[in-house]
Design an enzyme around this catalytic site. Sequence first.
Site, PDB file in Angstrom:
ATOM      1  N   SER A  89       0.786  -1.239   0.000  1.00 18.95           N
ATOM      2  CA  SER A  89       0.000   0.000   0.000  1.00 18.95           C
ATOM      3  C   SER A  89       0.818   1.288   0.000  1.00 18.95           C
ATOM      4  O   SER A  89       0.236   2.374  -0.030  1.00 18.95           O
ATOM      5  CB  SER A  89      -0.948   0.014   1.204  1.00 18.95           C
ATOM      6  N   GLU A 185      -5.045  -7.872  -5.065  1.00 21.54           N
ATOM      7  CA  GLU A 185      -4.117  -8.863  -5.609  1.00 21.54           C
ATOM      8  C   GLU A 185      -2.668  -8.377  -5.562  1.00 21.54           C
ATOM      9  O   GLU A 185      -1.738  -9.189  -5.484  1.00 21.54           O
ATOM     10  CB  GLU A 185      -4.498  -9.210  -7.052  1.00 21.54           C
TER      11      GLU A 185
END
Length: 306
Positions: A89, A185
Site C-alpha cells: 500500500s 491482488e
Amino acid sequence: MKNKRMLKIGMCVGILGLSVTSLEAFTGGALQVEAKEKTGQVKHKNQATHKEFSQLEKKFDARLGVYAIDTGTNQTISYRHNERFAFASTYKALAAGVLLQQNSIDTLNEVIKFTKEDLVDYSPVTEKHVDTGMKLGEIAEAAVRSSDNTAGNILFHKIGGPKGYEKALRQIGDRVTMSDRFETELNEAIPGDIRDTSTAKAIASNLKAFTVGNALPAEKRKILTEWMKGNATGDKLIRAGVPTDWIVGDKSGAGSYGTRNDIAIVWPPNRAPIIIAILSSKDEKEATYDNQLIAEAPEVIVKSLK
C-alpha cells in the site's frame, strides 16, 4: 590583485626555500590525505550501518531494504536498496502524487460515484459512502491516511490503472517500479514475482520528487504532505523510531510473506527533511510481519545522519 597575491606567495616560498612546485605537491598531498580520510569515514559509517541492519534482519528473521536521503546534505543511508520488494500500500501516497500532478486542485472537488460491487477488502472509509459517493480529494485522503483499498483502486482508475501509474513514475525518472494489478491482488508478494514491486531507492527517490522536488508545485506538495502527516496506520512504524519532536508524514503497506513497509518524509527541527523508505519481507507465505522491525530501522538512520 591576483598577480600581486601570486607574487607574495612566490616571495614566501623563496624565503622558505621551497619551490612553487614543491608547495603544490605538498598541498595536493594534504588534500589527497584529507579526501582519503573522509572517504574512509564514510566507508566506516556505511559498514557500521550495514552491520546494524544485518543484525535487525537476524533478530526479526526478515529481509530488509532501506534507503534514506538527507535532503539538506544529500547524504544517503542504504541497505539492500536495489533489491526488489512488494510495494504493497505504499503506492497510495505516490499515486496520490500522480493524481495531483495530472489534475488541477479544483478537480479534487469532483464527486466520484461507486457501487457496493466496487468495494474490496479493507475499505473502512469508502464502504460508508456507497450511497452518496465521495469527492476525489476525500478519496485520495482515504487512500493515504486510512489505506482504504477501494480508494486506492479509484486512484488507479483516475490515473490510467496500474500501468498508467507505472508510466507516470517513468516520467519522473523511475526505471524500476513494476505496477501490474489492482487491490487486493497486488499484495500477494510472492518471492521472485516482480509484479507490483520496487526498490527502497526507487520509492524514496519518487517520494522525494513528489514532496520536496519539482514533480509538483508547492501548493500541491503541501496537500500531499498534509495527507501523509495525518496517516492513521503508521504510529508503530517510522514515527515510533524517530525523536518525538520530529514531524512525520508516512504511508505504510503490508502483504503476504511477512511484507511490512513504511515510507516517509520526516522533518527534524531546524533541518531539511529526510526521506525514508523501509521495506521488509519473510520467506513463509503466512509469516507475521513485525512493526518493531520498521520502528528500529529508522533508529539506525537517525544515528547515522547526525
